[in-house]
Design an enzyme around this catalytic site. Structure first.
Site, PDB file in Angstrom:
ATOM      1  N   ASN A   1       0.807  -1.216   0.000  1.00 43.80           N
ATOM      2  CA  ASN A   1       0.000   0.000   0.000  1.00 43.80           C
ATOM      3  C   ASN A   1       0.843   1.271   0.000  1.00 43.80           C
ATOM      4  O   ASN A   1       0.278   2.357  -0.136  1.00 43.80           O
ATOM      5  CB  ASN A   1      -0.951   0.001   1.195  1.00 43.80           C
ATOM      6  CG  ASN A   1      -2.014  -1.065   1.058  1.00 43.80           C
ATOM      7  OD1 ASN A   1      -2.641  -1.173   0.026  1.00 43.80           O
ATOM      8  ND2 ASN A   1      -2.213  -1.861   2.074  1.00 43.80           N
TER       9      ASN A   1
ATOM     10  N   GLN B   1      -6.494  -5.816   4.407  1.00 43.35           N
ATOM     11  CA  GLN B   1      -5.457  -5.908   3.396  1.00 43.35           C
ATOM     12  C   GLN B   1      -5.121  -4.539   2.816  1.00 43.35           C
ATOM     13  O   GLN B   1      -3.958  -4.210   2.588  1.00 43.35           O
ATOM     14  CB  GLN B   1      -5.896  -6.848   2.272  1.00 43.35           C
ATOM     15  CG  GLN B   1      -4.952  -6.899   1.073  1.00 43.35           C
ATOM     16  CD  GLN B   1      -3.571  -7.395   1.441  1.00 43.35           C
ATOM     17  OE1 GLN B   1      -3.411  -8.162   2.398  1.00 43.35           O
ATOM     18  NE2 GLN B   1      -2.562  -6.961   0.705  1.00 43.35           N
ATOM     19  N   GLU B   2      -6.142  -3.747   2.567  1.00 39.00           N
ATOM     20  CA  GLU B   2      -5.931  -2.464   1.900  1.00 39.00           C
ATOM     21  C   GLU B   2      -5.225  -1.450   2.788  1.00 39.00           C
ATOM     22  O   GLU B   2      -4.343  -0.729   2.321  1.00 39.00           O
ATOM     23  CB  GLU B   2      -7.283  -1.884   1.442  1.00 39.00           C
ATOM     24  CG  GLU B   2      -7.925  -2.621   0.285  1.00 39.00           C
ATOM     25  CD  GLU B   2      -7.249  -2.322  -1.042  1.00 39.00           C
ATOM     26  OE1 GLU B   2      -6.260  -1.567  -1.064  1.00 39.00           O
ATOM     27  OE2 GLU B   2      -7.701  -2.865  -2.062  1.00 39.00           O
ATOM     28  N   SER B   3      -5.614  -1.369   4.066  1.00 37.28           N
ATOM     29  CA  SER B   3      -5.137  -0.254   4.877  1.00 37.28           C
ATOM     30  C   SER B   3      -4.780  -0.611   6.312  1.00 37.28           C
ATOM     31  O   SER B   3      -4.353   0.277   7.054  1.00 37.28           O
ATOM     32  CB  SER B   3      -6.218   0.838   4.915  1.00 37.28           C
ATOM     33  OG  SER B   3      -7.373   0.375   5.619  1.00 37.28           O
TER      34      SER B   3
END
Length: 857
Positions: free
Chosen positions: A19, A732-734
């Site tokens: 990310n 997962q993203e942040s």
């Protein structure tokens, strides 16, 4: 039924590497404390050398309650050498028997006539979610409450909500009222600081600087941060002497090298504003004495050149710009130095100009023109490099024929060039991009046949077979991958070729050949990164070959390996599931007994007395300089700077399991979700646990939490999405960090790119959207779940295809889905590493969420 005997420890790795949250200008080695046996705790694990990445670059966001601009490089906390004997609990309350006090935070339950405590809790929840107007309503209602304490809290937090909502004038009035009513309150300093932020937004510089001064305490550990803000405000208002004084004060009150570098850069601007070029140059040179990262050094060198220009010293400026371009030609600031050089009318060598245009600025057409001018002079050197970079540049602007011609020039005229072999491969790749697949395959194989000793020969053969595989020529691809593996067993593509030979044979419906290819991989390369995948695929095809027992044995072996994607897939197949099934979730908070169980587990593992409480933050952690600095910064609303300080504290105590446990709880309670997860992951990684079942559920909840549960469950219900999927994706993203920002400028909890956000806003009729809106959790989750719903509909409900579409775009996924309706083949056929890895990691996340929170039958 096979138990999930897989290592929870390994699941904590590599969950947050894609990310791009931030980059720092310099790295500082943090000294580690030494831990010795202590009389109260018994055995304490020795400190392992560990340096956690420092989370520094977060863009300014409304949720941070700051209206001033965050520096391009946020300051790091100053690590201080400490030596402690143990992590000891603070003195317990005088009770007959030591008592545990679990610290799970309750969720507010609003009623039709909320009590003040409920209003405050609800207001803080709205504030956390970015719903500032709603928060303001709740806090405003508290200002007339019967309790004096409720009134003061309501007034202070109303000001925070007004400021975050962009109403600086109202916020200033509220904070003035607070400081007048409560001149010696615990919140007065924070109110003074936020008053300064509000006044700065309104542009009243004299009052702003006075308010910042009023927020500084004697012997203040965060004075440097406040003076930096004061300097920023003065610099923006072009009050250069005041800015310089503030930055100098800040410099003298921090030992953090990274912070000092940032301050020196700003101080130089303040000096330049006063036309004191020599003083500015002194600051820039002081930065170069310590800065290490090439891109940052290039920036400072360029700024020195611009300072010389300002000082009417064009010769010195030209030399400085030239030095920047020659020393760091692949940096963006080298390109900016080139632009400044050209704009100033200085001559530039065309080869250097083209080189910097290409690498530093991605300015491909100007690079082509510069190289063409260079070649027209019939130079004796760098001709091959010019043709080589022109080939890449032509291809970047879409002229494939011109690109091939330039690669041909390297191949034909410069057989001894360092680029010669790669030029063959790039010409073949260009042909492939043109759709001339047979020509590309022929060139790859011709090159490999004529240059079998070349390091690129293996790659050429692999790419030729890959074209066949991606063009659905599966039988030919299987043969050619197998031939590569057999004839070049020592090459770097041999194990990969065996694996892909199996996939190609599978796609060609030759299951016997597929199984043999995977078996060959496992025989010759048992430690390969493809070994688990090959074993899994063997197990998938063996039942069709009449070897059901062998298949079940392989799946059982995979399921008992450390936690990984293929182990989970094996478990799913053994349990009769195509993919991890959706289950109802129990989202209620953990029972107090769960925390007690976790602390007993931790005590037994580390060898501690069971007569102490582990829930409360240890006094040594509270007094850790970095942690204390983080607390002070967070109290003012400086969340970015606070996170950096807390990160430094976590790094210092990284080898102490008790400290990691307590830090995870402390970060959770302070809304620092990412740090809480990372601390819990470090704890589990060091533990003796080998399966998820070995880790207490309370700690597993810390690793896989339910942050923003109210937003997720509401929007998941609206969009008819499994909430576990949203939690898994958000993690997962942040890592549940509202301020997460990727290198591609994806923002917020669900990492939405501003252009995608604008498209969502248009399609959903969302009025008033701006890119800054993506920092608001409630809106980010609303838009992200809506987009997931669209992707699910696009791919016919396939959750993992929808996730791939979320990551890589629906157009690509449509092509990948057309290749196979088998889930595992769909994942294997994704040609890009990022979305393929993305799906596998979310599969792991999703499995954990369903296992931890799923309602058991």
């Amino acid at each position: 039924m096979v138990a999930r005997a897989v290592s929870f420890v390994k699941s904590c790795r590599a969950d947050f590497g894609e990310n791009g949250i931030g980059i720092i200008a310099g790295r500082i080695k943090i000294p580690h404390p030494n831990f010795h046996a202590g009389p109260l705790y018994g055995i304490i694990c020795g400190m392992k050398k560990f340096l956690a990445p420092i989370f520094l670059l977060l863009l300014p966001i409304l949720l941070a309650c700051q209206s001033t601009e965050t520096p391009a490089t946020a300051p790091t906390a100053t690590p201080t050498d400490v030596t402690v004997a143990q992590v000891s609990s603070p003195p317990p309350a005088p009770t007959a028997t030591p008592t545990r006090h679990p610290t799970a935070a309750p969720s507010p339950t609003p009623t039709s006539t909320p009590l003040p405590a409920e209003r405050f809790s609800l207001g803080r929840q709205f504030f956390r979610n970015g719903q500032f107007i709603a928060a303001q309503t709740q806090f405003d209602a508290l200002t007339t409450a019967a309790s004096a304490d409720d009134r003061r809290l309501g007034l202070y937090w109303r000001g925070r909500a007004e400021l975050s909502a962009g109403d600086a004038a109202s916020a200033a009035g509220t904070f003035r009222q607070f400081t007048a009513n409560y001149p010696a309150d615990d919140l007065t300093r924070a109110a003074q600081f936020n008053l300064a932020l509000a006044l700065e937004t309104a542009g009243t510089i004299t009052e702003t600087l006075a308010a910042y001064n009023a927020a500084i305490l004697p012997d203040d550990p965060i004075a440097a941060y406040i003076f930096e803000r004061k300097g920023n405000a003065a610099l923006a208002a072009e009050a250069f002497p005041a800015a310089a004084d503030a930055f100098i004060f800040a410099l003298n009150h921090t030992a953090d090298t990274g912070f000092q570098v940032s301050l020196r850069e700003k101080l130089a601007l303040a000096h330049l504003g006063q036309n004191n070029v020599d003083a500015a140059l002194a600051q820039y040179n002081a930065i170069l004495d310590v800065a290490q990262i090439p891109a940052y050094r290039a920036k400072i060198m360029r700024l020195i050149g611009e300072a010389y220009l300002k000082n009417d010293d064009p010769d010195a400026a030209r030399k400085q710009f030239l030095a920047t371009m020659e020393t760091y030609p692949k940096t963006y600031d080298a390109y900016l130095a080139l632009v400044a050089t050209v704009n100033a009318g200085f001559a530039v060598d065309d080869f250097l100009r083209g080189y910097v245009d290409y690498y530093g600025g991605n300015a491909y057409q100007p690079a082509i023109e510069a190289f063409q001018r260079f070649l027209e002079t019939s130079p004796a050197e760098n001709v091959d490099t010019a043709h080589w970079l022109m080939g890449w540049s032509w291809r970047a602007v879409g002229d494939y024929d011109a690109a091939s011609a330039e690669f041909d020039a390297v191949i034909t005229d410069f057989p001894d060039s360092e680029f010669w072999a790669e030029a063959n491969l790039q010409k073949a790749r260009t042909l492939g991009w043109q759709g001339k697949l047979d020509d590309a395959i022929a060139l790859y194989r011709s090159f490999a046949g004529n240059n079998s000793a070349s390091p690129q020969a293996d790659e050429a053969l692999w790419k030729a077979a890959l074209i066949e595989f991606q063009d659905d020529r599966f039988a030919a691809a299987a043969d050619n991958f197998r031939a590569l593996a057999e004839t070049r067993p020592a090459g770097r593509f041999a194990d990969d070729a065996w694996f892909r030979a199996g996939l190609a044979a599978f796609q060609a419906d030759d299951l016997t050949a597929a199984e043999k290819n995977w078996s060959s991989l496992l025989t010759h390369y048992p430690a390969s990164e493809f070994a688990r995948a090959a074993s899994f695929w063997q197990a998938k095809v063996l039942p069709a070959l009449g070897e059901t027992t062998q298949a079940e044995t392989l799946l059982a072996q995979l399921a008992h390996q450390p936690l990984n994607y293929y182990g989970l897939r094996a478990t799913d197949l053994l349990n009769g599931h195509g993919v991890s099934p959706t289950v109802p979730l129990d989202l209620s908070p953990p029972a107090p007994s769960e925390q007690v169980e976790a602390e007993i587990w931790l005590e037994n593992w580390v060898g501690l007395s069971q007569t102490v409480s582990l829930s409360a933050l240890d006094i040594q952690l509270k007094n850790d300089p970095a942690f204390a600095r983080g607390e002070a910064l967070l109290a003012l609303g400086l969340r970015t700077e606070a996170a950096a300080a807390f990160e430094a504290a976590k790094s210092r105590w990284a080898g102490n399991p008790v400290a990691l446990y307590q830090l995870s709880l402390a970060f959770r309670d302070r809304g620092l979700n990412r740090l809480s997860i990372l601390a819990a992951q470090d704890l589990v990684r060091q533990s003796p646990a080998t399966t998820p079942a070995d880790v207490p559920k309370f700690i597993r909840r810390l690793v896989y939490p339910l942050y923003f549960q109210d937003l997720v469950t509401a929007q998941a219900a609206i969009q008819q999405i499994d909430p576990a999927l949203v939690f898994a994706l958000m993690r997962q993203e942040s890592l549940f960090e509202p301020a997460a920002n990727s290198g591609a400028d994806a923002r917020g909890l669900m990492q939405i790119i501003p252009s995608t956000g604008a498209d969502i806003a248009e399609r959903t009729g969302l009025a008033g959207y701006t890119a800054e809106s993506l920092w608001l959790p409630y809106l980010n989750v609303q838009m992200g779940t809506w987009y997931i719903r669209q992707m699910l509909d696009f791919v016919g409900g396939n959750q993992f295809a929808a996730l791939a579409a979320y990551n890589a775009g629906p157009g690509r996924v449509d092509r990948w889905l057309s290749a196979s309706d088998d889930f595992d083949m769909f994942v294997a056929l994704i040609p890009l590493d990022e979305p393929r890895t993305y799906i596998r990691r979310i599969y792991l996340n999703l499995s954990e969420y369903r296992d931890i929170y799923g309602v058991k039958e």
